[in-house]
Enzyme design. Structure first.
Site, PDB file in Angstrom:
ATOM      1  N   LYS A  16       8.006  -7.162  -0.067  1.00 14.48           N
ATOM      2  CA  LYS A  16       8.935  -7.062  -1.209  1.00 14.48           C
ATOM      3  C   LYS A  16      10.327  -6.623  -0.741  1.00 14.48           C
ATOM      4  O   LYS A  16      11.328  -7.246  -1.056  1.00 14.48           O
ATOM      5  CB  LYS A  16       8.391  -6.069  -2.260  1.00 14.48           C
ATOM      6  CG  LYS A  16       7.004  -6.440  -2.793  1.00 14.48           C
ATOM      7  CD  LYS A  16       6.519  -5.480  -3.857  1.00 14.48           C
ATOM      8  CE  LYS A  16       6.231  -4.067  -3.369  1.00 14.48           C
ATOM      9  NZ  LYS A  16       5.084  -3.982  -2.416  1.00 14.48           N
ATOM     10  N   ARG A  91       4.613  -1.010 -12.255  1.00 15.25           N
ATOM     11  CA  ARG A  91       3.441  -0.954 -11.388  1.00 15.25           C
ATOM     12  C   ARG A  91       2.169  -0.664 -12.167  1.00 15.25           C
ATOM     13  O   ARG A  91       1.091  -0.573 -11.592  1.00 15.25           O
ATOM     14  CB  ARG A  91       3.648   0.186 -10.409  1.00 15.25           C
ATOM     15  CG  ARG A  91       3.589  -0.185  -8.964  1.00 15.25           C
ATOM     16  CD  ARG A  91       3.902   1.083  -8.230  1.00 15.25           C
ATOM     17  NE  ARG A  91       3.634   1.004  -6.854  1.00 15.25           N
ATOM     18  CZ  ARG A  91       4.551   0.765  -5.925  1.00 15.25           C
ATOM     19  NH1 ARG A  91       5.794   0.545  -6.269  1.00 15.25           N
ATOM     20  NH2 ARG A  91       4.215   0.767  -4.677  1.00 15.25           N
ATOM     21  N   ARG A 130       5.265  -1.117  10.813  1.00 17.35           N
ATOM     22  CA  ARG A 130       6.576  -1.090  10.133  1.00 17.35           C
ATOM     23  C   ARG A 130       7.430   0.067  10.638  1.00 17.35           C
ATOM     24  O   ARG A 130       6.951   1.158  10.905  1.00 17.35           O
ATOM     25  CB  ARG A 130       6.384  -0.933   8.626  1.00 17.35           C
ATOM     26  CG  ARG A 130       7.734  -0.706   7.927  1.00 17.35           C
ATOM     27  CD  ARG A 130       7.677  -0.908   6.451  1.00 17.35           C
ATOM     28  NE  ARG A 130       6.733  -0.025   5.796  1.00 17.35           N
ATOM     29  CZ  ARG A 130       6.434  -0.108   4.507  1.00 17.35           C
ATOM     30  NH1 ARG A 130       6.989  -1.043   3.763  1.00 17.35           N
ATOM     31  NH2 ARG A 130       5.573   0.727   3.982  1.00 17.35           N
ATOM     32  N   ARG A 163       7.339   5.393   8.091  1.00 14.36           N
ATOM     33  CA  ARG A 163       7.275   6.032   6.767  1.00 14.36           C
ATOM     34  C   ARG A 163       6.100   6.994   6.702  1.00 14.36           C
ATOM     35  O   ARG A 163       5.047   6.730   7.271  1.00 14.36           O
ATOM     36  CB  ARG A 163       7.115   4.950   5.690  1.00 14.36           C
ATOM     37  CG  ARG A 163       8.353   4.785   4.845  1.00 14.36           C
ATOM     38  CD  ARG A 163       8.295   3.580   3.973  1.00 14.36           C
ATOM     39  NE  ARG A 163       7.235   3.596   2.986  1.00 14.36           N
ATOM     40  CZ  ARG A 163       7.106   2.686   2.027  1.00 14.36           C
ATOM     41  NH1 ARG A 163       7.971   1.698   1.938  1.00 14.36           N
ATOM     42  NH2 ARG A 163       6.126   2.752   1.159  1.00 14.36           N
ATOM     43  N   ARG A 174      -3.312   3.501  -0.906  1.00 15.79           N
ATOM     44  CA  ARG A 174      -2.300   2.738  -1.646  1.00 15.79           C
ATOM     45  C   ARG A 174      -2.824   1.360  -2.029  1.00 15.79           C
ATOM     46  O   ARG A 174      -2.539   0.861  -3.121  1.00 15.79           O
ATOM     47  CB  ARG A 174      -1.028   2.594  -0.787  1.00 15.79           C
ATOM     48  CG  ARG A 174      -0.229   3.894  -0.718  1.00 15.79           C
ATOM     49  CD  ARG A 174       0.757   3.896   0.426  1.00 15.79           C
ATOM     50  NE  ARG A 174       1.722   2.828   0.374  1.00 15.79           N
ATOM     51  CZ  ARG A 174       2.333   2.339   1.449  1.00 15.79           C
ATOM     52  NH1 ARG A 174       2.069   2.819   2.656  1.00 15.79           N
ATOM     53  NH2 ARG A 174       3.212   1.370   1.312  1.00 15.79           N
TER      54      ARG A 174
HETATM   55  P1  AP5 Z   1       8.042  -4.556   3.473  1.00 17.50           P
HETATM   56  O1  AP5 Z   1       9.077  -5.583   3.096  1.00 17.50           O
HETATM   57  O2  AP5 Z   1       8.495  -3.192   3.804  1.00 17.50           O
HETATM   58  O3  AP5 Z   1       6.877  -4.524   2.379  1.00 17.50           O
HETATM   59  P2  AP5 Z   1       6.865  -3.981   0.885  1.00 17.50           P
HETATM   60  O4  AP5 Z   1       6.157  -5.018   0.074  1.00 17.50           O
HETATM   61  O5  AP5 Z   1       8.233  -3.582   0.455  1.00 17.50           O
HETATM   62  O6  AP5 Z   1       5.889  -2.753   1.073  1.00 17.50           O
HETATM   63  P3  AP5 Z   1       6.008  -1.221   0.613  1.00 17.50           P
HETATM   64  O7  AP5 Z   1       5.080  -0.449   1.487  1.00 17.50           O
HETATM   65  O8  AP5 Z   1       7.433  -0.799   0.546  1.00 17.50           O
HETATM   66  O9  AP5 Z   1       5.428  -1.329  -0.820  1.00 17.50           O
HETATM   67  P4  AP5 Z   1       4.805  -0.211  -1.648  1.00 17.50           P
HETATM   68  O10 AP5 Z   1       4.721  -0.921  -2.941  1.00 17.50           O
HETATM   69  O11 AP5 Z   1       3.547   0.344  -1.146  1.00 17.50           O
HETATM   70  O12 AP5 Z   1       5.824   1.016  -1.472  1.00 17.50           O
HETATM   71  P5  AP5 Z   1       7.032   1.557  -2.351  1.00 17.50           P
HETATM   72  O13 AP5 Z   1       8.088   2.004  -1.429  1.00 17.50           O
HETATM   73  O14 AP5 Z   1       7.381   0.601  -3.435  1.00 17.50           O
HETATM   74  O15 AP5 Z   1       7.218  -5.191   4.701  1.00 17.50           O
HETATM   75  C1  AP5 Z   1       6.168  -4.478   5.344  1.00 17.50           C
HETATM   76  C2  AP5 Z   1       6.169  -4.753   6.856  1.00 17.50           C
HETATM   77  O16 AP5 Z   1       5.797  -6.102   7.086  1.00 17.50           O
HETATM   78  C3  AP5 Z   1       7.532  -4.580   7.519  1.00 17.50           C
HETATM   79  O17 AP5 Z   1       7.347  -4.008   8.781  1.00 17.50           O
HETATM   80  C4  AP5 Z   1       8.104  -6.004   7.614  1.00 17.50           C
HETATM   81  O18 AP5 Z   1       8.951  -6.143   8.730  1.00 17.50           O
HETATM   82  C5  AP5 Z   1       6.838  -6.814   7.779  1.00 17.50           C
HETATM   83  N1  AP5 Z   1       6.926  -8.112   7.125  1.00 17.50           N
HETATM   84  C6  AP5 Z   1       7.467  -8.396   5.902  1.00 17.50           C
HETATM   85  N2  AP5 Z   1       7.333  -9.685   5.590  1.00 17.50           N
HETATM   86  C7  AP5 Z   1       6.665 -10.253   6.643  1.00 17.50           C
HETATM   87  C8  AP5 Z   1       6.203 -11.586   6.901  1.00 17.50           C
HETATM   88  N3  AP5 Z   1       6.422 -12.587   6.029  1.00 17.50           N
HETATM   89  N4  AP5 Z   1       5.532 -11.794   8.070  1.00 17.50           N
HETATM   90  C9  AP5 Z   1       5.321 -10.792   8.942  1.00 17.50           C
HETATM   91  N5  AP5 Z   1       5.739  -9.512   8.755  1.00 17.50           N
HETATM   92  C10 AP5 Z   1       6.405  -9.256   7.611  1.00 17.50           C
HETATM   93  O19 AP5 Z   1       6.371   2.835  -3.065  1.00 17.50           O
HETATM   94  C11 AP5 Z   1       6.029   3.981  -2.338  1.00 17.50           C
HETATM   95  C12 AP5 Z   1       5.419   5.048  -3.249  1.00 17.50           C
HETATM   96  O20 AP5 Z   1       6.365   5.427  -4.279  1.00 17.50           O
HETATM   97  C13 AP5 Z   1       4.170   4.616  -4.046  1.00 17.50           C
HETATM   98  O21 AP5 Z   1       3.003   4.763  -3.268  1.00 17.50           O
HETATM   99  C14 AP5 Z   1       4.230   5.596  -5.238  1.00 17.50           C
HETATM  100  O22 AP5 Z   1       3.771   6.881  -4.877  1.00 17.50           O
HETATM  101  C15 AP5 Z   1       5.716   5.695  -5.526  1.00 17.50           C
HETATM  102  N6  AP5 Z   1       6.154   4.702  -6.530  1.00 17.50           N
HETATM  103  C16 AP5 Z   1       7.051   3.691  -6.314  1.00 17.50           C
HETATM  104  N7  AP5 Z   1       7.222   2.964  -7.443  1.00 17.50           N
HETATM  105  C17 AP5 Z   1       6.418   3.514  -8.392  1.00 17.50           C
HETATM  106  C18 AP5 Z   1       6.138   3.208  -9.754  1.00 17.50           C
HETATM  107  N8  AP5 Z   1       6.719   2.155 -10.374  1.00 17.50           N
HETATM  108  N9  AP5 Z   1       5.244   3.973 -10.414  1.00 17.50           N
HETATM  109  C19 AP5 Z   1       4.659   5.024  -9.818  1.00 17.50           C
HETATM  110  N10 AP5 Z   1       4.866   5.381  -8.525  1.00 17.50           N
HETATM  111  C20 AP5 Z   1       5.740   4.627  -7.811  1.00 17.50           C
HETATM  112 MG    MG Z   2       9.174  -1.727  -0.008  1.00 18.21          MG
END
Ligand code: AP5
Ligand code: MG
Length: 224
Positions: A16, A91, A130, A163, A174
């Site tokens: 994402k 979410r 990552r 992270r 997660r």
């Molecule tokens: P990356 O682009 O970083 O993936 P992502 O989908 O953004 O993954 P996240 O871990 O950020 O998602 P998340 O939803 O768990 O975390 P968030 O920060 O939102 O890519 C991942 C890796 O793969 C990278 O190394 C990249 O280089 C590689 N990659 C990408 N695309 C690729 C491809 N096509 N091929 C190969 N490699 C690739 O949330 C964190 C925490 O915040 C949650 O756990 C929760 O506690 C809280 N939170 C956030 N939003 C809410 C909400 N709405 N409600 C409640 N709690 C929330």
């Molecule tokens: Mg992200």
């Protein structure tokens, strides 16, 4: 109304953030990633950060009311008046209802929910390798998307780190939370005709090409 009001969905590690970085450049949209906002709050030691930290470290969702307040402020900001890209929100179905009601009350609506999907084993590989930069959270992968100079961000020269929630036990937690609490949103948006699916297992540039083409079409349709 020609605004693009978008949400990016998908399991942790689907890409994402990786795609959002590219789409923001393509479409000049303000980008609000709840995870990034919360991590910045934790780093600053603000009240939001203190409230959110424990949930994030455990791989759980922070409470709906907390995150809804955070995102509504952004949607009501002037820069988001002509469209926005949300990453990581909504979410839960409860969060989606809050968003829908808020947009409705402002005479606005979502243009599309973009789902990037990838299986659990791929997600685990990605999150384990990552790295993000300390300054702006730019995303890399040691194997799949390495920076030009090891340990240094290509874009702002800051240090790359892992992270806190990318530990193996937290990744598993997660993923469980995603399947249980977030996956129901797929049907929710599909029923409304808003869902667009993208295969996140393809190379980043390929995924980007697919999403960009879909958004270009949606934008044209919105302008008609
Ligand atoms: P990356 O682009 O970083 O993936 P992502 O989908 O953004 O993954 P996240 O871990 O950020 O998602 P998340 O939803 O768990 O975390 P968030 O920060 O939102 O890519 C991942 C890796 O793969 C990278 O190394 C990249 O280089 C590689 N990659 C990408 N695309 C690729 C491809 N096509 N091929 C190969 N490699 C690739 O949330 C964190 C925490 O915040 C949650 O756990 C929760 O506690 C809280 N939170 C956030 N939003 C809410 C909400 N709405 N409600 C409640 N709690 C929330
Ligand atoms: Mg992200």
């Amino acid at each position: 109304m020609s605004e693009l009001n978008l949400v990016l969905m998908g399991p942790p590690g689907a890409g994402k953030g990786t795609q959002a970085e590219r789409l923001v450049d393509d479409f000049d949209l303000p980008y609000y990633a709840t995870g990034d906002i919360l991590r910045a709050a934790v780093k600053d030691g603000s009240e939001l950060g203190r409230e959110a930290r424990g949930y994030m470290d455990r791989g759980e969702l922070v409470p709906d009311d907390l995150i809804c307040r955070v995102i509504m402020e952004r949607i009501d900001s002037e820069e988001a008046a002509d469209g926005f890209l949300l990453d990581g929100f909504p979410r839960t179905v409860a969060q989606a209802l809050v968003l829908e009601e808020a947009l409705d009350g402002r005479g606005r609506s979502l243009t599309a929910a973009l789902l990037i999907y990838a299986p659990d084993d791929e997600v685990i590989r990605r999150l384990s390798g990552r790295r993000i930069c300390v300054k702006n959270g730019h995303v890399y992968h040691v194997e799949f998307d390495p920076p030009k100079n090891e340990g240094v961000c290509d874009q702002d020269g800051s240090r790359l780190i892992q992270r806190d929630d990318d530990k193996p036990e937290t990744i598993k937690k997660r993923l469980g939370v995603y399947h249980e609490q977030t996956e129901p949103l797929i049907e929710y948006y599909d029923d409304k005709g808003l869902l667009r699916r993208f295969d996140g297992t393809r190379a980043p540039d390929e995924v980007h090409g697919h999403i960009r083409a879909t958004l270009a079409t949606l934008k044209l349709e919105a302008e008609l």
